[in-house]
Design an enzyme around this catalytic site. Structure first.
Site, PDB file in Angstrom:
ATOM      1  N   SER A 141       0.837  -1.202   0.000  1.00 41.84           N
ATOM      2  CA  SER A 141       0.000   0.000   0.000  1.00 41.84           C
ATOM      3  C   SER A 141       0.878   1.260   0.000  1.00 41.84           C
ATOM      4  CB  SER A 141      -0.951  -0.037   1.200  1.00 41.84           C
ATOM      5  OG  SER A 141      -1.983   0.894   1.033  1.00 41.84           O
ATOM      6  N   ASP A 145      -9.093  -6.308  -4.940  1.00 40.70           N
ATOM      7  CA  ASP A 145      -8.749  -5.143  -4.125  1.00 40.70           C
ATOM      8  C   ASP A 145      -9.809  -4.064  -4.296  1.00 40.70           C
ATOM      9  OD1 ASP A 145      -7.594  -2.929  -2.869  1.00 40.70           O
ATOM     10  OD2 ASP A 145      -5.577  -3.439  -3.526  1.00 40.70           O
ATOM     11  N   HIS A 193      -7.007  -6.180  -0.478  1.00 42.65           N
ATOM     12  CA  HIS A 193      -5.930  -5.193  -0.500  1.00 42.65           C
ATOM     13  C   HIS A 193      -4.658  -5.661   0.199  1.00 42.65           C
ATOM     14  CE1 HIS A 193      -4.124  -1.286  -0.903  1.00 42.65           C
ATOM     15  NE2 HIS A 193      -4.045  -1.102   0.408  1.00 42.65           N
TER      16      HIS A 193
END
Length: 343
Positions: free
Chosen positions: A165, A288, A316
């Site tokens: 991320s 995601d 995710h």
């Protein structure tokens, strides 16, 4: 910029009882106590966590002094370091996402370690469990310098830097600035196309503090955790996920450090992506819901030397939701010999 929380593995055989899950500790203040096996700097709320993997990794968290040019004294920086350092293979250094901690790696870290890799899980300055009592700056430059000083003090060899991320933006920013410190890069659900937090820089301080108050709230944590994963287990385990993701927010300097980062403008590495010369692995969950996997193809195309791998039926955080698949992809990327050992 996505909010990234941590979770328990959906394949855990143990489901805690309601009495165990919701027991109340004596205090939520810092100081779990060595008698419980936890380092004393962790918030006491760690005692309420039932996730076995999280408990094991939390007990291994330690603080190492890191000297920087922007802090009067060393910053006691939280991390999980390998039981034994090697010389023959590049170390693997695991970052985490926005407003998260090294506990994000509680499932994948043991797999990498058992496969023979020298694995480090490092908390990014401003988040995690470091001692920030002196309130050092938490802007991009400080995060970069802190990571470099950590690397030069303890790792000292080119590393495979793994960023999930927002950690992918941290990794790109670092690799472009200090290419000699990095051998390869791994990006997981990379948040690298946001333009930082520029809209907040012109507001008075009470505005980001209000945003941070919302960020810490239970409803937003529940929503973010729900969005982060493809499959959600029963309510009791789900609530445990939220407690794990909220743990570092109980440290007294969390609000100040997060606001400082937001007011500084945050990460904007869009122009730096094509400057990355290292070999890269781009990993993405096919399902995601926080960052579209369309960005995976864009990132793969813009990186000069990259391979792309998708993780099916995954959200995710593949390194939490599908830790074995992620470990195998990383092992394959690092070297076939390590993959064979894992198998």
């Amino acid at each position: 910029m996505p909010l990234v929380l941590m979770c328990s593995s959906p394949v855990l055989p143990h489901v805690p009882s309601a009495r165990t899950l919701f027991r109340v500790s004596a205090s939520s203040n810092v100081g779990a106590g060595a008698s419980d096996g936890f380092p004393p700097f962790l918030p006491r709320a760690v005692e309420r966590i039932n996730d076995v993997a999280a408990i094991h990794l939390a007990k291994r968290i330690e603080r190492l002094p890191v000297h920087t040019g922007f802090s009067k004294g060393p910053i006691l920086s939280s991390c999980v370091r390998p039981l034994k350092q090697q010389e023959s293979n590049d170390p693997v250094v695991l970052l985490h996402g926005f407003d998260s901690s090294c506990l994000e790696w509680r499932y994948t870290y043991p797999l990498l370690e058992e496969a023979g890799l020298e694995a480090w899980a490092v908390d990014i300055l401003g988040w995690g469990f470091s001692n920030l009592e002196t309130r050092p700056p938490s802007d991009v430059l400080s995060k970069r310098q802190h990571l470099y000083q950590f690397w030069s003090s303890y790792i000292k060899r080119p590393m495979v830097l793994v960023g999930p991320s927002l950690g992918a933006a941290v990794a790109i920013d670092f690799a472009v600035s200090y290419p000699e410190a990095v051998s390869k890069l791994v990006f997981i659900g990379a948040s690298v196309y946001a333009e930082g937090t520029r809209d907040l820089t012109s507001f008075p301080k009470f505005v980001p503090y209000a945003g941070v108050f919302l960020l810490k709230s239970l409803p937003l944590r529940l929503l973010a955790t729900r969005l982060a994963f493809k499959k959600i287990p029963d309510a009791l385990i789900f609530f445990d996920w939220v407690q794990i993701g909220h743990l570092h927010c109980r440290l007294p300097w969390w609000e100040d450090a997060t606001v400082d980062f937001m007011l500084s403008g945050g990460y904007n590495v869009i122009r730096e992506i094509k400057q990355v010369e290292h070999k890269c692995l781009v990993l993405w969950g096919e399902d995601d819901e926080i960052i579209s996997n369309k960005q995976a193809y864009r990132l793969h195309k813009e990186l000069p030397n990259a391979i792309l791998r998708q993780v099916r039926h995954c959200g995710h955080l593949p390194h939490v939701e599908k830790p074995r698949e992620v470990a195998m992809h990383v092992l394959d990327f690092v070297g076939r010999e390590k993959k064979d050992k894992a198998e």
